[in-house]
Write a protein that holds these residues in place. Sequence first.
Motif, short mmCIF file in Angstrom:
data_model
loop_
_atom_site.label_atom_id
_atom_site.label_comp_id
_atom_site.label_asym_id
_atom_site.label_seq_id
_atom_site.Cartn_x
_atom_site.Cartn_y
_atom_site.Cartn_z
N ILE A 1 0.86 -1.36 0.47
CA ILE A 1 0.01 0.25 -0.03
C ILE A 1 0.71 1.05 0.00
CG2 ILE A 1 -2.00 1.74 0.79
CD1 ILE A 1 -2.61 -1.32 2.17
N ALA A 2 0.81 1.98 -0.62
CA ALA A 2 1.21 2.79 -1.20
C ALA A 2 0.69 5.40 -1.09
CB ALA A 2 2.24 3.37 -2.23
N ASP A 3 0.46 5.10 0.41
CA ASP A 3 -0.61 6.10 0.24
C ASP A 3 -0.26 7.54 1.14
OD1 ASP A 3 -3.35 8.04 1.37
OD2 ASP A 3 -3.78 6.51 0.05
N ASP A 4 0.02 8.68 1.61
CA ASP A 4 1.04 9.78 2.05
C ASP A 4 -0.08 9.85 3.14
OD1 ASP A 4 -1.72 10.96 0.30
OD2 ASP A 4 -0.48 12.78 0.89
N GLN A 5 -1.61 9.41 3.53
CA GLN A 5 -2.48 9.50 4.32
C GLN A 5 -2.05 8.17 5.11
OE1 GLN A 5 -5.95 11.71 3.98
NE2 GLN A 5 -5.42 11.77 1.68
N GLU A 6 -1.78 8.21 6.16
CA GLU A 6 -1.38 7.66 7.76
C GLU A 6 -2.68 6.57 7.87
OE1 GLU A 6 -0.03 6.00 11.82
OE2 GLU A 6 0.41 8.07 11.23
N MET A 7 -4.12 7.30 8.10
CA MET A 7 -5.01 6.72 8.33
C MET A 7 -5.82 5.94 6.90
SD MET A 7 -6.25 7.20 11.30
CE MET A 7 -7.71 7.34 11.39
N VAL A 8 -5.11 5.94 6.14
CA VAL A 8 -5.70 5.28 4.65
C VAL A 8 -5.23 4.72 4.65
CG1 VAL A 8 -5.85 5.71 1.80
CG2 VAL A 8 -6.25 7.76 3.12
N ARG A 9 -4.05 4.18 4.88
CA ARG A 9 -2.96 3.36 5.20
C ARG A 9 -3.58 2.30 6.35
NH1 ARG A 9 1.31 6.91 5.22
NH2 ARG A 9 2.49 5.84 6.80
N MET A 10 -3.92 2.69 7.37
CA MET A 10 -4.16 1.83 8.58
C MET A 10 -5.42 1.48 8.01
SD MET A 10 -2.97 4.14 11.76
CE MET A 10 -3.57 3.39 12.73
N GLY A 11 -6.70 2.23 7.18
CA GLY A 11 -7.28 1.75 7.06
C GLY A 11 -7.43 0.42 6.02
N PHE A 12 -7.03 0.57 4.67
CA PHE A 12 -6.78 -0.36 4.08
C PHE A 12 -6.18 -1.43 4.70
CE2 PHE A 12 -6.19 2.19 0.11
CZ PHE A 12 -7.76 2.60 0.28
N ARG A 13 -5.21 -1.13 5.52
CA ARG A 13 -3.91 -2.31 5.52
C ARG A 13 -5.63 -3.17 6.78
NH1 ARG A 13 0.36 -4.76 7.90
NH2 ARG A 13 1.56 -3.27 6.62
N MET A 14 -6.71 -2.53 7.22
CA MET A 14 -7.03 -3.61 8.84
C MET A 14 -8.84 -4.04 7.54
SD MET A 14 -7.85 -0.56 10.73
CE MET A 14 -9.16 -1.91 12.22
N ILE A 15 -8.59 -3.09 6.51
CA ILE A 15 -8.96 -4.05 6.17
C ILE A 15 -9.17 -5.56 5.50
CG2 ILE A 15 -11.18 -3.72 3.19
CD1 ILE A 15 -11.65 -1.19 3.98
N LEU A 16 -7.70 -5.36 4.04
CA LEU A 16 -7.26 -6.10 3.64
C LEU A 16 -6.53 -7.94 4.60
CD1 LEU A 16 -5.99 -4.01 0.31
CD2 LEU A 16 -7.61 -5.33 0.82
N ASP A 17 -6.26 -6.95 5.81
CA ASP A 17 -5.58 -8.45 6.46
C ASP A 17 -6.69 -8.78 6.83
OD1 ASP A 17 -2.44 -7.33 5.66
OD2 ASP A 17 -2.85 -6.50 7.91
N ALA A 18 -7.75 -8.10 7.33
CA ALA A 18 -8.78 -9.45 7.81
C ALA A 18 -9.43 -10.73 6.16
CB ALA A 18 -9.66 -7.82 7.92
N ASP B 1 3.40 -0.81 3.89
CA ASP B 1 2.67 0.40 3.36
C ASP B 1 3.63 1.43 3.99
OD1 ASP B 1 2.47 2.05 6.11
OD2 ASP B 1 1.71 -0.46 6.91
N VAL B 2 4.19 2.39 2.57
CA VAL B 2 4.77 3.54 2.09
C VAL B 2 3.65 4.56 2.03
CG1 VAL B 2 6.89 1.86 1.75
CG2 VAL B 2 4.89 2.90 -0.22
N ALA B 3 4.82 5.62 2.66
CA ALA B 3 3.58 6.83 2.60
C ALA B 3 4.91 7.98 1.30
CB ALA B 3 3.84 7.79 3.45
N ASP B 4 5.75 7.80 -0.02
CA ASP B 4 5.29 7.95 -0.67
C ASP B 4 5.72 7.40 -1.63
OD1 ASP B 4 9.05 7.94 -1.19
OD2 ASP B 4 8.31 8.28 1.12
N GLY B 5 6.37 8.18 -3.45
CA GLY B 5 6.27 7.01 -4.42
C GLY B 5 7.70 6.54 -4.46
N VAL B 6 8.91 6.99 -3.86
CA VAL B 6 10.00 6.91 -4.77
C VAL B 6 10.43 5.62 -3.45
CG1 VAL B 6 13.09 7.50 -3.42
CG2 VAL B 6 11.12 8.79 -4.70
N SER B 7 9.92 5.67 -2.71
CA SER B 7 9.68 4.40 -1.14
C SER B 7 9.07 3.36 -2.23
CB SER B 7 8.65 4.70 -0.60
OG SER B 7 10.12 5.88 0.92
N ALA B 8 7.83 3.48 -2.77
CA ALA B 8 6.65 2.52 -3.26
C ALA B 8 7.66 1.83 -4.34
CB ALA B 8 5.08 2.91 -3.67
N VAL B 9 8.45 2.49 -5.49
CA VAL B 9 9.21 1.51 -5.80
C VAL B 9 10.40 0.58 -5.30
CG1 VAL B 9 11.19 2.20 -8.02
CG2 VAL B 9 8.91 3.56 -7.60
#
Length: 216
Positions: free
Chosen positions: A6-23, A32-40
Amino acid sequence: MIRVLIADDQEMVRMGFRMILDAQDDIEVVADVADGVSAVTKARELRPDVCLLDIRMPGLDGLEVTRQLAGPDVADPLKVVVVTTFDLDEYVHTALRNGAHGFLLKDAGPALLIEAVRAADRGDALVSPQITVRLLKHFDGGPARSQVAPPSEPLTAREMDVVKAAARGLTNTEIGAELFLSLSTVKTHLASVQGKIGARNRVEIAAWAWRSGVVS
């Protein structure tokens, strides 16, 4: 297990997606990362089955990350689903041209997010229903139609039926139900069409159908 980044600059979005998917029993979030360079960097290191990318991120935006991970020049592309707040045609067009397997709006809901991940993992594609037909219609007509290369060999009547259904935004399962075909038969037809028209996935098949005038 379907391994997801998951790559998104908003921590709450990353947390939400992680909770949904890990379930889900069949999905595991591996990073999960917060920027594009880290995503690559992380995607190339971990080789996840699916990358969920926001568009507006620091460093590199999601569209450029998509191109670097899944673009036409990538030898071993990863599967990318772009998930964004912004329902802008130019974003959708660029994401899909850069190799994305799907384009989802963040308000689509948990069920569609999960289905988008599973669809990308199996080589299918999912675009938010509210923008699918609108998006594909942009490929219809105009000067681009004359630039569309013809298939290497003619499509069969059944392949044409499948192409037209895909161009309307139907999933493989929906195509099978509408045309009374098994899921494996739908996939066989789509694979044959991909070879004939030089497409990499069913999104490109749908785009070809609109550009070439198969549907209008």
